[in-house]
Design an enzyme around this catalytic site. Structure first.
Site, PDB file in Angstrom:
ATOM      1  CG  HIS A 175       1.934   8.306 -25.757  1.00 18.24           C
ATOM      2  ND1 HIS A 175       2.965   9.495 -26.024  1.00 18.24           N
ATOM      3  CD2 HIS A 175       2.352   7.590 -24.779  1.00 18.24           C
ATOM      4  CE1 HIS A 175       4.035   9.038 -25.135  1.00 18.24           C
ATOM      5  NE2 HIS A 175       3.577   7.904 -24.536  1.00 18.24           N
TER       6      HIS A 175
ATOM      7  CB  ALA B  69       5.331   1.612 -22.436  1.00 17.80           C
ATOM      8  CB  THR B  70       6.485   3.538 -17.689  1.00 21.33           C
ATOM      9  OG1 THR B  70       7.114   4.441 -18.696  1.00 21.33           O
ATOM     10  CG2 THR B  70       7.329   3.452 -16.384  1.00 21.33           C
TER      11      THR B  70
ATOM     12  CG  ASN C  55      14.175   6.218 -26.125  1.00 20.76           C
ATOM     13  OD1 ASN C  55      14.743   5.392 -25.783  1.00 20.76           O
ATOM     14  ND2 ASN C  55      13.895   7.263 -25.254  1.00 20.76           N
TER      15      ASN C  55
ATOM     16  CD  GLN D 110      10.247   5.828 -29.514  1.00 21.84           C
ATOM     17  OE1 GLN D 110       9.639   6.330 -30.585  1.00 21.84           O
ATOM     18  NE2 GLN D 110       9.892   6.744 -28.462  1.00 21.84           N
TER      19      GLN D 110
ATOM     20  CB  SER E 262       3.529   3.480 -25.048  1.00 23.82           C
ATOM     21  OG  SER E 262       2.972   4.375 -24.636  1.00 23.82           O
TER      22      SER E 262
ATOM     23  CB  CYS F 240      17.869  10.825 -21.195  1.00 25.35           C
ATOM     24  SG  CYS F 240      16.966  10.820 -19.730  1.00 25.35           S
TER      25      CYS F 240
ATOM     26  CB  THR G 275     -12.253   0.448 -13.794  1.00 27.90           C
ATOM     27  OG1 THR G 275     -12.825   0.041 -12.448  1.00 27.90           O
ATOM     28  CG2 THR G 275     -13.410   0.508 -14.768  1.00 27.90           C
TER      29      THR G 275
HETATM   30  N1  PLP Z   1      10.120   3.065 -23.875  1.00 29.44           N
HETATM   31  C1  PLP Z   1      10.385   3.634 -24.809  1.00 29.44           C
HETATM   32  C2  PLP Z   1      11.564   3.163 -25.962  1.00 29.44           C
HETATM   33  C3  PLP Z   1       9.926   4.890 -24.942  1.00 29.44           C
HETATM   34  O1  PLP Z   1      10.212   5.989 -25.866  1.00 29.44           O
HETATM   35  C4  PLP Z   1       9.057   5.390 -23.782  1.00 29.44           C
HETATM   36  C5  PLP Z   1       8.566   6.620 -23.822  1.00 29.44           C
HETATM   37  O2  PLP Z   1       9.140   7.570 -24.376  1.00 29.44           O
HETATM   38  C6  PLP Z   1       8.682   4.387 -22.853  1.00 29.44           C
HETATM   39  C7  PLP Z   1       9.201   3.219 -22.996  1.00 29.44           C
HETATM   40  C8  PLP Z   1       7.646   4.732 -21.841  1.00 29.44           C
HETATM   41  O3  PLP Z   1       6.490   4.801 -22.549  1.00 29.44           O
HETATM   42  P1  PLP Z   1       5.107   5.361 -21.692  1.00 29.44           P
HETATM   43  O4  PLP Z   1       5.093   6.864 -22.109  1.00 29.44           O
HETATM   44  O5  PLP Z   1       3.869   4.600 -22.167  1.00 29.44           O
HETATM   45  O6  PLP Z   1       5.213   5.123 -20.369  1.00 29.44           O
END
Ligand code: PLP
Length: 357
Positions: free
Chosen positions: A186, A72-73, A140, A168, A184, A304, A222
């Site tokens: 996971h 997600a980042t 989060n 989340q 994301s 955090c 890929t």
């Molecule tokens: N945004 C939120 C609200 C999250 O809780 C997290 C992960 O803790 C992220 C973004 C980032 O996700 P990723 O671990 O897939 O980079």
């Protein structure tokens, strides 16, 4: 050992694991094909990716496309760096570092206020030259839920795009329309190392990773069939079980509130995802508590991110003093948390806290 850190990551669903193995091994070892190869093994892997894309898209609003990323980042970086318009980026004071630090790194951040209950009110002023608004769906750290549909309208009225970090929330509650949505795997019982950006039709992004032109030229590299197939299976399962999972979380939340009677909940209790219990007790020494409850996996509310040591900007944004933030803990639970395990873990935490006097 009891795992109560569902905001950090979630246990892999057996169904997702099974699907992943298919694309790591596969019948007679044929699962490892490159999904961008034109031969049969490649086409099979590509078909698995498209099936997963459909499962992820089924949890997104209609009228957009899913771009797979490594996290997600990365999805957030693609949205924020690749979006058209280079005006100010309005970010709520409780955004994840992926959003907040990216806006800062671009030198265009404008922070939006968040009230003591953890709500970011969409009637507040936006800068005149705003081009992007980022307000997450579920926080989060404290689990508070934002009025994302109202923020989408507010951004539109201001001529800005709206990015919703739904990491989340995705797979746990419906996600409202937005211009871009970050996800994301996971956090919904899928594997780590894969995420996605949903982009509304008609929005044209600049890629931040160039190369072979995969993902419609927006994310070269890929793709991993195993990770994406696991993500797809997790999304399919989440869609099937959303109500059942939410009812289980509600039962866990109600029991946890009874057990932690006398502790203070940080942020709103009602406008909140109930799989997140961020609570504090005056004078609590959280480091000592964590070392005395080594069999319970939970997080210090004042950091955090678990183990980051960085003080929580979220607890500060909702007006907590340093002492209050330092006496906070976060318990996260969900689909695979048994109520008995939650009770035993809560009792261990409460007894260790009581022994501090
Ligand atoms: N945004 C939120 C609200 C999250 O809780 C997290 C992960 O803790 C992220 C973004 C980032 O996700 P990723 O671990 O897939 O980079």
């Amino acid at each position: 050992m009891t795992y109560l850190d569902y905001q950090a990551t979630t246990p892999l669903a057996p169904e997702a694991r099974e699907e992943m193995l298919r694309w790591m091994d596969g019948p007679e070892g044929t699962g490892f094909g490159n999904p961008h190869s034109p031969h049969r093994m490649g086409r099979q892997a590509a078909a698995a990716i498209e099936a997963a894309r459909d499962h992820v898209a089924a949890l997104c609003p209609p009228g957009g496309q899913v771009i797979f990323t490594g996290s997600a980042t990365e999805a957030i970086n693609l949205a924020m760096r690749g979006a058209p318009g280079k005006g100010r980026i309005a970010v709520s004071a409780i955004e994840h570092a992926a959003v907040h630090d990216t806006a800062e790194a671009l030198g265009r951040a404008q922070v939006l206020n968040v009230a003591a209950d953890g709500q970011c009110n969409p009637s507040q002023d936006l800068p005149d030259d705003v081009s992007l608004v980022c307000v997450m769906q579920v926080n989060n750290e404290i689990g508070t839920v934002q009025p994302t549909a109202a923020w989408h309208r507010r951004a539109e009225e201001s001529g800005a795009l709206y990015l919703c970090d739904a990491v989340q929330a995705f797979g746990k509650q419906p996600v409202a329309a937005a211009d871009m949505i970050a996800i994301s795997a996971h956090k919904l019982h899928g594997p780590k190392g894969v995420g996605a950006l949903w982009v509304r039709e008609g929005i044209s992004l600049e890629p931040i990773i160039t190369g072979g032109g995969q993902e419609q030229g927006l994310r070269s590299g890929t793709l991993s069939p195993a990770l994406i197939a696991g993500f797809g299976a997790a999304a399919r399962l989440a869609a099937e079980r959303m109500d059942e999972d939410a009812a289980h979380v509600e039962a866990l939340w109600n029991r946890a509130l009874e057990l932690f009677d006398g502790w203070t909940v940080n942020g709103s209790s009602s406008a909140r995802w109930h799989g997140n219990l961020n609570i504090r007790r005056d004078g609590l020494d959280v480091a000592r508590l964590m070392s005395e409850c080594r069999n319970v996996m939970f997080s210090a509310g004042s950091a955090c991110a678990s183990g980051s040591g960085r003080p929580s900007h979220v607890l500060r944004a909702i007006g907590l003093s340093d002492a209050e933030a330092k006496s906070s803990i976060r318990l996260g639970f969900g689909r695979y948390t048994a109520i008995d395990d939650l009770e035993a873990a809560a009792r261990a935490i409460i007894s260790a806290a009581d022994s501090q006097g």
